[in-house]
Design a protein around this motif. Structure first.
Motif, PDB file in Angstrom:
ATOM      1  N   SER A  49      11.638  -3.496 -10.659  1.00 21.95           N
ATOM      2  CA  SER A  49      12.397  -3.010  -9.516  1.00 21.95           C
ATOM      3  C   SER A  49      12.146  -1.519  -9.280  1.00 21.95           C
ATOM      4  O   SER A  49      11.857  -0.768 -10.209  1.00 21.95           O
ATOM      5  N   PHE A  50      12.245  -1.129  -8.003  1.00 16.23           N
ATOM      6  CA  PHE A  50      12.056   0.275  -7.661  1.00 16.23           C
ATOM      7  C   PHE A  50      13.368   1.043  -7.722  1.00 16.23           C
ATOM      8  O   PHE A  50      13.375   2.261  -7.715  1.00 16.23           O
ATOM      9  N   SER A  51      14.523   0.308  -7.733  1.00 16.65           N
ATOM     10  CA  SER A  51      15.812   1.002  -7.643  1.00 16.65           C
ATOM     11  C   SER A  51      16.063   1.751  -8.943  1.00 16.65           C
ATOM     12  O   SER A  51      15.934   1.209 -10.037  1.00 16.65           O
ATOM     13  N   GLY A  52      16.420   2.995  -8.793  1.00 15.03           N
ATOM     14  CA  GLY A  52      16.653   3.826  -9.959  1.00 15.03           C
ATOM     15  C   GLY A  52      15.477   4.715 -10.302  1.00 15.03           C
ATOM     16  O   GLY A  52      15.574   5.569 -11.176  1.00 15.03           O
ATOM     17  N   ALA A  53      14.370   4.499  -9.576  1.00 13.68           N
ATOM     18  CA  ALA A  53      13.210   5.336  -9.828  1.00 13.68           C
ATOM     19  C   ALA A  53      13.451   6.733  -9.265  1.00 13.68           C
ATOM     20  O   ALA A  53      14.065   6.885  -8.218  1.00 13.68           O
ATOM     21  N   THR A  54      12.998   7.731  -9.980  1.00 15.39           N
ATOM     22  CA  THR A  54      13.186   9.100  -9.523  1.00 15.39           C
ATOM     23  C   THR A  54      11.824   9.756  -9.322  1.00 15.39           C
ATOM     24  O   THR A  54      10.803   9.241  -9.783  1.00 15.39           O
ATOM     25  N   TRP A  55      11.840  10.884  -8.620  1.00 21.66           N
ATOM     26  CA  TRP A  55      10.597  11.602  -8.343  1.00 21.66           C
ATOM     27  C   TRP A  55      10.030  12.159  -9.657  1.00 21.66           C
ATOM     28  O   TRP A  55      10.743  12.813 -10.423  1.00 21.66           O
ATOM     29  N   GLY A  56       8.789  11.880  -9.900  1.00 20.16           N
ATOM     30  CA  GLY A  56       8.237  12.326 -11.178  1.00 20.16           C
ATOM     31  C   GLY A  56       7.076  13.284 -11.039  1.00 20.16           C
ATOM     32  O   GLY A  56       6.494  13.700 -12.034  1.00 20.16           O
ATOM     33  N   GLY A  57       6.717  13.591  -9.812  1.00 14.88           N
ATOM     34  CA  GLY A  57       5.596  14.510  -9.607  1.00 14.88           C
ATOM     35  C   GLY A  57       4.302  13.944 -10.176  1.00 14.88           C
ATOM     36  O   GLY A  57       4.021  12.758 -10.022  1.00 14.88           O
ATOM     37  N   PHE A  58       3.557  14.782 -10.851  1.00 18.73           N
ATOM     38  CA  PHE A  58       2.261  14.361 -11.362  1.00 18.73           C
ATOM     39  C   PHE A  58       2.329  13.933 -12.832  1.00 18.73           C
ATOM     40  O   PHE A  58       1.307  13.838 -13.489  1.00 18.73           O
ATOM     41  N   GLU A  59       3.558  13.673 -13.306  1.00 20.08           N
ATOM     42  CA  GLU A  59       3.753  13.275 -14.707  1.00 20.08           C
ATOM     43  C   GLU A  59       2.863  12.103 -15.120  1.00 20.08           C
ATOM     44  O   GLU A  59       2.193  12.148 -16.140  1.00 20.08           O
ATOM     45  N   ASN A  60       2.903  11.040 -14.268  1.00 26.18           N
ATOM     46  CA  ASN A  60       2.127   9.836 -14.607  1.00 26.18           C
ATOM     47  C   ASN A  60       0.645  10.127 -14.676  1.00 26.18           C
ATOM     48  O   ASN A  60      -0.055   9.638 -15.560  1.00 26.18           O
ATOM     49  N   LEU A  69       0.838  -1.194   0.000  1.00 24.30           N
ATOM     50  CA  LEU A  69       0.000   0.000   0.000  1.00 24.30           C
ATOM     51  C   LEU A  69       0.880   1.253   0.000  1.00 24.30           C
ATOM     52  O   LEU A  69       0.629   2.203  -0.750  1.00 24.30           O
ATOM     53  N   ALA A  70       1.935   1.207   0.824  1.00 17.00           N
ATOM     54  CA  ALA A  70       2.867   2.336   0.846  1.00 17.00           C
ATOM     55  C   ALA A  70       3.537   2.484  -0.511  1.00 17.00           C
ATOM     56  O   ALA A  70       3.684   3.590  -1.044  1.00 17.00           O
ATOM     57  N   MET A  71       3.914   1.323  -1.101  1.00 19.92           N
ATOM     58  CA  MET A  71       4.527   1.364  -2.423  1.00 19.92           C
ATOM     59  C   MET A  71       3.544   1.910  -3.448  1.00 19.92           C
ATOM     60  O   MET A  71       3.917   2.688  -4.343  1.00 19.92           O
ATOM     61  N   ALA A  72       2.274   1.532  -3.292  1.00 18.60           N
ATOM     62  CA  ALA A  72       1.249   1.979  -4.244  1.00 18.60           C
ATOM     63  C   ALA A  72       1.096   3.494  -4.186  1.00 18.60           C
ATOM     64  O   ALA A  72       0.956   4.157  -5.210  1.00 18.60           O
ATOM     65  N   ILE A  73       1.144   4.022  -2.944  1.00 20.21           N
ATOM     66  CA  ILE A  73       0.994   5.468  -2.800  1.00 20.21           C
ATOM     67  C   ILE A  73       2.160   6.182  -3.484  1.00 20.21           C
ATOM     68  O   ILE A  73       1.978   7.171  -4.183  1.00 20.21           O
ATOM     69  N   ALA A  74       3.375   5.590  -3.323  1.00 20.84           N
ATOM     70  CA  ALA A  74       4.557   6.223  -3.911  1.00 20.84           C
ATOM     71  C   ALA A  74       4.583   6.069  -5.433  1.00 20.84           C
ATOM     72  O   ALA A  74       4.959   7.001  -6.159  1.00 20.84           O
ATOM     73  N   MET A  75       4.156   4.876  -5.884  1.00 23.88           N
ATOM     74  CA  MET A  75       4.345   4.523  -7.296  1.00 23.88           C
ATOM     75  C   MET A  75       3.840   5.553  -8.296  1.00 23.88           C
ATOM     76  O   MET A  75       4.503   5.843  -9.296  1.00 23.88           O
ATOM     77  N   GLY A  76       2.659   6.066  -8.029  1.00 26.26           N
ATOM     78  CA  GLY A  76       2.062   6.992  -8.980  1.00 26.26           C
ATOM     79  C   GLY A  76       2.910   8.241  -9.197  1.00 26.26           C
ATOM     80  O   GLY A  76       2.828   8.871 -10.242  1.00 26.26           O
ATOM     81  N   PHE A  77       3.742   8.573  -8.195  1.00 29.29           N
ATOM     82  CA  PHE A  77       4.507   9.818  -8.276  1.00 29.29           C
ATOM     83  C   PHE A  77       5.959   9.588  -8.688  1.00 29.29           C
ATOM     84  O   PHE A  77       6.770  10.497  -8.631  1.00 29.29           O
ATOM     85  N   LEU A  78       6.300   8.338  -9.035  1.00 26.63           N
ATOM     86  CA  LEU A  78       7.690   8.048  -9.370  1.00 26.63           C
ATOM     87  C   LEU A  78       7.874   7.916 -10.882  1.00 26.63           C
ATOM     88  O   LEU A  78       6.944   7.575 -11.611  1.00 26.63           O
ATOM     89  N   ASP A  79       9.096   8.180 -11.293  1.00 21.64           N
ATOM     90  CA  ASP A  79       9.442   8.045 -12.707  1.00 21.64           C
ATOM     91  C   ASP A  79      10.255   6.759 -12.869  1.00 21.64           C
ATOM     92  O   ASP A  79      11.340   6.636 -12.310  1.00 21.64           O
ATOM     93  N   PHE A  80       9.730   5.798 -13.603  1.00 24.10           N
ATOM     94  CA  PHE A  80      10.369   4.484 -13.690  1.00 24.10           C
ATOM     95  C   PHE A  80      11.180   4.313 -14.983  1.00 24.10           C
ATOM     96  O   PHE A  80      11.547   3.204 -15.325  1.00 24.10           O
ATOM     97  N   SER A  81      11.439   5.405 -15.675  1.00 25.44           N
ATOM     98  CA  SER A  81      12.067   5.249 -16.998  1.00 25.44           C
ATOM     99  C   SER A  81      13.491   4.706 -16.908  1.00 25.44           C
ATOM    100  O   SER A  81      13.984   4.124 -17.854  1.00 25.44           O
TER     101      SER A  81
END
Lengths: 326, 336
Positions: free
Chosen positions: B90-101, B72-84
């Motif tokens: 994996s979550f490693s390497g993800a950066t803050w993406g704001g409301f991009e997604n 659930l915590a990951m879900a809350i974070a996921m929407g705001f992360l940049d996974f490119s």
């Protein structure tokens, strides 16, 4: 004085009696006639009403059964007969069991030990039975604590547990996938098995509802007889709740047996596939052969239907009582 | 200290009669000695119950904390992360993406198409609710074999969605399926209905399938609810001159309104999460996309950010719909 009064009364009675009797008889026969007519019309109306009700019920039953019949028939036909126009109830080339033989001889890979449908069935049992049984046990014992034991955190723990039911499962899909990937559970049945072993909130809710119906005095008496908290659960509570447990277990088993999303996400290797995934794979393999696909469907449906018809009483009662309680 | 000792004390605390009373009087000094011990022992017993109760009750909660709170915590974070920049899921390497997604999802035509499709498929909930009530009402009349009828109607519920979908897909086959044969046209070049090839027939096909397989549950709950309708009230209404329709709408319908409410809530939550049916039907129609199907495709493309953002939007949808239903229910649901 009294004599004359008596005589008068007798005369009056004598004069009145034949009249009333006649009138009464007339009235009675008229009443009976009317009643008979009314009953007849009511009977006619209720008979037509009954026929109407039975006709609708039977029609709907046919709608339910008809697709299953088509599936069964198609699975017993050759390809030519299965795609024949018009539809034949008795196929031209006769019934055949070849489609079933075909399904049972289809291996997912060259090195696979078992046909995919058999492997899928065994895997399903292996993945579903242990979490169902263990999860039922943990749910029941926690429901017992919530209904029969006194502890300070009870109220907020129960509220919290119920609140977890409100979280839509779909929001968890992607993060769960990432989590299981992180801890190396991808392409293993563990994500399908381990979480269920901790019990399910809905099951706790239902069992607690059931246990509140068991009088506390029984538990108190058992305490006085020297049973511990676990003893009370196993010796008193469990034997009293066998039908409810069975109903919940069946529901859990059916849910696990028919689960599709979980196995689809977490299992990639063909020797780990569940029955539903194997079924879908067979359907895409035999895309142009409805007769074979239908045979696979019959094989996949049959075990559940047998379980349902044997246990339907528990099952229906379980759903009715777990579905509606405020 | 085992619970038996505490229980023995409880027994002693019971009012004594006859011989026991005499004994007690004779042994009075002994009893006085025990008095200071008693509350101490009782307190220990309660502690034991406290520990057992908390431990047993917390098992499902522990499961939720491990397999629920973390995702659930990951879900809350996921929407705001940049996974490119990440690999796999994996979550490693993800950066803050704001409301991009979120911006991407809300601008994606396919997402809105899936929302629309989900709502269209959802109409099956209401259809099956009304039909289930009608059948259940007939079942509640004085008829024979009620349990047998009910048993037949409930069969689809225990069958797997995949098998049922394959079964209906076969019946809806445009070229040789039994449904087009019954409609009298199997010639696709000549106006036969192409159930799996065009959006509108596809909607109808999925709705028919969902109503067919979803009615059993409604029937089951409605028949149970209808047996609880107060018969003397129905009788009284009849004597007062109310016709069957008025009786039904004024007395029976309000009595079973909690069941209707429950079925509506569960149905809407279920329909918003629909996936397996259209996924199994496959094909290349845009009509096959439901919200979850859309999420699934993003997940399989390792596009966790977009999947997370659409999960957020789906959750907000569910919350709003549930909230509206709860507020609206105050007007028509009657609990007594």
């Amino acid at each position: 004085m009294t004599d004359t009064k008596n005589i008068l009364m007798q005369e009056e009675a004598a004069a009145a009696a034949p009249l009333t009797e006649e009138a009464m008889q007339e009235e009675r026969s008229a009443y009976q006639k009317r009643k008979k007519e009314k009953m007849r019309s009511q009977k006619v109306r209720s008979i037509t009403g009954k026929v109407f009700i039975y006709a609708i019920l039977a029609f709907y039953a046919v709608i339910i059964i008809f697709p299953f019949l088509i599936v069964l028939l198609t699975s017993l036909k050759t390809y030519q007969d299965a795609t024949h126009i018009p539809f034949e109830w008795i196929p031209e080339m006769g019934f055949t069991g070849d489609n079933y033989a075909e399904v049972f001889s289809r291996y997912p890979t060259m090195t696979a030990l078992l046909p995919s449908i058999v492997q899928g069935f065994l895997n399903t049992l292996l993945y579903v039975l242990p979490p169902t049984i263990l999860g039922l046990f943990t749910s029941a014992i926690s429901a017992y604590a919530f209904s029969k034991l006194r502890f300070r955190a009870k109220k907020w723990m129960y509220t919290f547990l119920l609140a977890t039911m409100m979280i839509p499962g779909m929001i968890m899909l992607a993060p769960q996938l990432a989590l299981y990937d992180m801890i190396g559970w991808m392409d293993t049945p563990l994500p399908l098995m381990i979480p269920g072993m901790f019990g399910a909130a809905a099951c706790v809710f239902f069992m607690r509802q059931f246990y509140t119906g068991i009088p506390d005095s029984i538990v108190e008496a058992a305490k006085i007889d020297g049973l511990g908290f676990l003893g009370i659960f196993f010796r008193i509570i469990v034997p009293l709740s066998v039908p409810a447990l069975l109903a919940q277990g069946l529901l859990g088993f059916i849910g696990g047996y028919n689960d599709f999303m979980g196995p689809l996400l977490y299992l990639q290797s063909s020797d780990l596939w569940t029955l539903q995934i194997a079924l879908r794979w067979l359907a895409s393999t035999y895309g142009k052969q409805p007769n074979v696909i239908m045979a696979a469907c019959v094989i996949a449906l049959l075990p559940m239907l047998v379980v349902y018809f044997i246990c339907q009483k528990f099952f229906i009662n379980g759903i009715v009582t777990s579905g509606m309680k405020d | 200290m085992n619970p038996e000792q505490g229980i023995l004390l409880d027994e002693e605390a019971l009012p004594l009669t006859g011989d026991a009373l005499v004994e007690q009087v004779m042994e009075e000094p002994l009893l006085e000695e025990e008095i200071p011990v008693k509350p101490q022992k009782k307190k220990k017993k309660i502690n034991k119950e406290e520990i057992w109760g908390t431990a047993l009750a917390s098992i499902p909660l522990i499961g939720f904390f491990i397999f629920g709170v973390i995702p659930l915590a990951m879900a809350i974070a996921m929407g705001f992360l940049d996974f490119s920049a990440t690999q796999g899921w994996s979550f490693s390497g993800a950066t803050w993406g704001g409301f991009e997604n979120f911006a991407y999802v809300l601008k994606d035509k396919l997402f809105w198409q899936s929302v629309g499709n989900t709502l269209i498929f959802g109409s099956s909930t209401f259809i099956s609710l009304i039909l289930a009530l009608a059948i259940a009402y007939l079942l509640s009349r004085d008829i024979k074999g009620r349990s047998i009828w009910r048993m037949i109607y409930f069969v689809p519920y225990v069958c797997s969605t995949i098998a049922l979908t394959l079964m209906w897909k076969e019946m809806f086959n445009p070229a040789w399926g039994i449904i087009n044969q019954m409609l009298g046209n199997t010639d696709l070049a000549n106006g036969a209905i192409n159930w799996t090839g065009e959006n509108t027939p596809f909607y109808f096909m999925v709705i028919i399938m969902s109503v067919w397989s979803g009615m059993g549950y409604g029937i089951l709950l409605y028949t149970a609810a209808l047996t609880n309708v107060n018969q003397s009230m129905v009788e009284a209404a009849r004597i007062d001159g109310a016709g069957p329709f008025r009786t039904f709408f004024r007395i029976i319908l309000p009595t079973i309104s909690p069941t209707t409410f429950y079925l509506l809530i569960m149905g809407v939550i279920g329909l918003l999460q629909a996936f397996a049916t259209t996924f199994t039907l496959g094909g290349d129609l845009t009509a096959r996309y439901t919200i979850v199907y859309y999420m699934y495709e993003r997940m399989m493309a390792y596009d966790l950010g977009v999947a997370g953002a659409s999960a957020w939007i789906l959750t907000i949808f569910i919350l709003i719909v549930t909230l509206i239903q709860f507020i609206g229910s105050k007007k028509w649901v009657k609990y007594d």
